[in-house]
Design an enzyme around this catalytic site. Sequence first.
Site, PDB file in Angstrom:
ATOM      1  N   GLY A   9      24.481  26.768  40.912  1.00 27.82           N
ATOM      2  CA  GLY A   9      24.516  28.098  41.511  1.00 27.82           C
ATOM      3  C   GLY A   9      25.675  28.883  40.958  1.00 27.82           C
ATOM      4  O   GLY A   9      26.440  28.393  40.114  1.00 27.82           O
ATOM      5  N   ASP A  12      30.927  30.996  44.627  1.00 23.39           N
ATOM      6  CA  ASP A  12      30.830  31.478  46.010  1.00 23.39           C
ATOM      7  C   ASP A  12      29.549  31.088  46.731  1.00 23.39           C
ATOM      8  O   ASP A  12      29.265  31.618  47.804  1.00 23.39           O
ATOM      9  CB  ASP A  12      30.973  33.009  46.069  1.00 23.39           C
ATOM     10  CG  ASP A  12      32.400  33.454  46.321  1.00 23.39           C
ATOM     11  OD1 ASP A  12      33.254  32.584  46.522  1.00 23.39           O
ATOM     12  OD2 ASP A  12      32.655  34.663  46.307  1.00 23.39           O
ATOM     13  N   GLU A  87      32.617  20.573  39.660  1.00 20.58           N
ATOM     14  CA  GLU A  87      32.954  21.340  38.452  1.00 20.58           C
ATOM     15  C   GLU A  87      32.319  20.707  37.221  1.00 20.58           C
ATOM     16  O   GLU A  87      32.921  20.610  36.138  1.00 20.58           O
ATOM     17  CB  GLU A  87      34.470  21.448  38.275  1.00 20.58           C
ATOM     18  CG  GLU A  87      35.228  21.964  39.493  1.00 20.58           C
ATOM     19  CD  GLU A  87      34.912  23.421  39.834  1.00 20.58           C
ATOM     20  OE1 GLU A  87      34.169  24.077  39.068  1.00 20.58           O
ATOM     21  OE2 GLU A  87      35.407  23.914  40.867  1.00 20.58           O
TER      22      GLU A  87
END
Length: 214
Positions: A9, A12, A87
Amino acid sequence: MPELVFFSGTMDCGKSTLALQIEHNRSARGLEGLIFTRNDRAGEGVLSSRLGLETKAVEAADDFDFYGYLVTHLSAGARADYVIVDEAQFFTPDQIDQLARIVDDLRLDVFAFGITTDFRTKLFPGSQRLVEMADRIEVLQVEALCWCGARATHNARTVDGKMVVEGEQVVVGDVNRPGTAIGYEVLCRRHHIRRMTAAAARAAAISPDVLPVD
């Protein structure tokens, strides 16, 4: 069956929060996992969420061998029931192949979380390899929003408040942190193409949004 799952995605959208939730749920059931990350906003060896939650993690650089680390860990008599990698966009294609091998050879679930594309709308090498290798890809349902209210689909980089589309692919910064030289903002495709960040929109508020012409 064990799986390599890629949760993807924009910034945020709650990737790190979900990673922490998965860790909490599984550890609460008596399972033990290993957590890896790289370039987290909170510093080295930490998996953190913008909601303020965090946990310790193993910092994995470019030369880190995920498969070798797991084999050594298990051979020493330690336990691992699953693996969480946050990450994931920052890891190399070879490291993603190592994660797949952990699933296939060691029979462990691997949950990888990452951004798919960079500020130039180009795929990160690690994310590209995850798309190619993952058993399952989950696009997170918590939609990040552009300043205009539309669904945010692209990540924008700002330098001194102005959006840029050139530069190194990996530069650590953060969103919603005014006064820093490098920052990031999520935008819808329309405003990413127009390079119109929230700050630029406010500056242009006195003028009508001119329709594009050929």
